[in-house]
Write an enzyme that holds these catalytic residues in place. Structure first.
Site, PDB file in Angstrom:
ATOM      1  N   CYS A 117      -6.645  -4.939  -7.801  1.00  0.00           N
ATOM      2  CA  CYS A 117      -6.445  -4.591  -6.394  1.00  0.00           C
ATOM      3  C   CYS A 117      -5.960  -5.796  -5.587  1.00  0.00           C
ATOM      4  O   CYS A 117      -5.421  -5.616  -4.491  1.00  0.00           O
ATOM      5  CB  CYS A 117      -7.708  -3.986  -5.803  1.00  0.00           C
ATOM      6  SG  CYS A 117      -9.194  -4.953  -6.043  1.00  0.00           S
ATOM      7  N   HIS A 118      -6.088  -6.994  -6.141  1.00  0.00           N
ATOM      8  CA  HIS A 118      -5.553  -8.178  -5.457  1.00  0.00           C
ATOM      9  C   HIS A 118      -4.022  -8.140  -5.388  1.00  0.00           C
ATOM     10  O   HIS A 118      -3.426  -8.844  -4.588  1.00  0.00           O
ATOM     11  CB  HIS A 118      -6.037  -9.468  -6.132  1.00  0.00           C
ATOM     12  CG  HIS A 118      -5.726  -9.554  -7.586  1.00  0.00           C
ATOM     13  ND1 HIS A 118      -6.526  -8.964  -8.552  1.00  0.00           N
ATOM     14  CD2 HIS A 118      -4.703 -10.144  -8.251  1.00  0.00           C
ATOM     15  CE1 HIS A 118      -6.004  -9.206  -9.745  1.00  0.00           C
ATOM     16  NE2 HIS A 118      -4.897  -9.915  -9.585  1.00  0.00           N
TER      17      HIS A 118
ATOM     18  N   ASN B 131     -12.699  -0.138  -5.499  1.00  0.00           N
ATOM     19  CA  ASN B 131     -12.429  -0.448  -6.901  1.00  0.00           C
ATOM     20  C   ASN B 131     -13.670  -1.082  -7.539  1.00  0.00           C
ATOM     21  O   ASN B 131     -14.088  -2.168  -7.149  1.00  0.00           O
ATOM     22  CB  ASN B 131     -11.241  -1.413  -6.964  1.00  0.00           C
ATOM     23  CG  ASN B 131     -10.953  -1.934  -8.343  1.00  0.00           C
ATOM     24  OD1 ASN B 131     -11.542  -1.525  -9.328  1.00  0.00           O
ATOM     25  ND2 ASN B 131     -10.018  -2.869  -8.416  1.00  0.00           N
TER      26      ASN B 131
ATOM     27  N   TYR C 203       0.837  -1.199   0.000  1.00  0.00           N
ATOM     28  CA  TYR C 203       0.000   0.000   0.000  1.00  0.00           C
ATOM     29  C   TYR C 203       0.875   1.252   0.000  1.00  0.00           C
ATOM     30  O   TYR C 203       0.559   2.230  -0.680  1.00  0.00           O
ATOM     31  CB  TYR C 203      -0.953   0.001   1.204  1.00  0.00           C
ATOM     32  CG  TYR C 203      -1.932  -1.143   1.195  1.00  0.00           C
ATOM     33  CD1 TYR C 203      -2.933  -1.230   0.235  1.00  0.00           C
ATOM     34  CD2 TYR C 203      -1.871  -2.150   2.160  1.00  0.00           C
ATOM     35  CE1 TYR C 203      -3.844  -2.278   0.228  1.00  0.00           C
ATOM     36  CE2 TYR C 203      -2.776  -3.199   2.163  1.00  0.00           C
ATOM     37  CZ  TYR C 203      -3.750  -3.263   1.198  1.00  0.00           C
ATOM     38  OH  TYR C 203      -4.644  -4.308   1.191  1.00  0.00           O
TER      39      TYR C 203
ATOM     40  N   GLU D 238      -2.155 -15.715 -11.469  1.00  0.00           N
ATOM     41  CA  GLU D 238      -1.234 -14.848 -12.213  1.00  0.00           C
ATOM     42  C   GLU D 238       0.201 -15.307 -12.082  1.00  0.00           C
ATOM     43  O   GLU D 238       0.964 -15.264 -13.062  1.00  0.00           O
ATOM     44  CB  GLU D 238      -1.366 -13.409 -11.730  1.00  0.00           C
ATOM     45  CG  GLU D 238      -2.663 -12.767 -12.137  1.00  0.00           C
ATOM     46  CD  GLU D 238      -2.788 -11.312 -11.713  1.00  0.00           C
ATOM     47  OE1 GLU D 238      -3.709 -10.677 -12.199  1.00  0.00           O
ATOM     48  OE2 GLU D 238      -1.969 -10.835 -10.905  1.00  0.00           O
TER      49      GLU D 238
END
Length: 158
Positions: free
Chosen positions: A126-127, A118, A95, A152
């Site tokens: 945002c993950h 979001n 963050y 991912e």
């Protein structure tokens, strides 16, 4: 406006399009919404069909290509969401790092709030935002953050 459902390993996702632009993506039964997403049908436009195919490609391990996103939010939220999109797939940023990239280095908590608001999770990733000492919060579907990061990461080396 067009709303339609797309099947995913995380459940049926509801997509909202305004013309060619994705304005919202909702998980089923997400705590973010406080209630289940309203039922949605199948895409009715060529743009909807392209988005549905791109999401299917993403969830089966491919590159979804460029999609037109138009999230509604404050200028700060837009900067945070842009910073999130710049984090490579399979990687994370804290963050605090995202706050610095958004031009407000002391606003790590506000970055967390921007992530929670979001409107297009998965596509605005945002993950990929994590706390300095751990995974951080997630206001979407339980377990989705971990699944998306693993998904991912498995594709990152290709």
């Amino acid at each position: 406006m067009e709303r339609f459902a797309v099947a995913s390993p995380l459940g049926s996702l509801t997509v909202t399009l305004d013309g060619n632009n994705i304005t919202r993506l909702e998980f089923p039964h997400s705590p973010r919404n406080g209630k289940p997403a309203r039922p949605a049908g199948t895409p009715t436009s060529p743009a909807g069909a392209r988005v549905a195919a791109a999401l299917e490609t993403y969830f089966t391990g491919g590159d979804p290509g460029l999609l037109k996103l138009r999230p509604s939010g404050t200028a700060f939220q837009q900067r945070v969401w842009d910073a999130l999109c710049a984090v490579p797939a399979g990687e994370t940023a804290t963050y605090g790092e995202l706050a610095a990239r958004a031009g407000s280095p002391r606003a790590a908590r506000a970055v967390g709030q921007a992530c929670a608001r979001n409107p297009i999770p998965v596509l605005i990733p945002c993950h990929r935002a994590v706390g300095a000492s751990g995974p951080g919060g997630w206001s979407g579907l339980p377990g989705a953050k971990e699944w998306l990061l693993e998904h991912e990461a498995s594709r990152a080396g290709e």
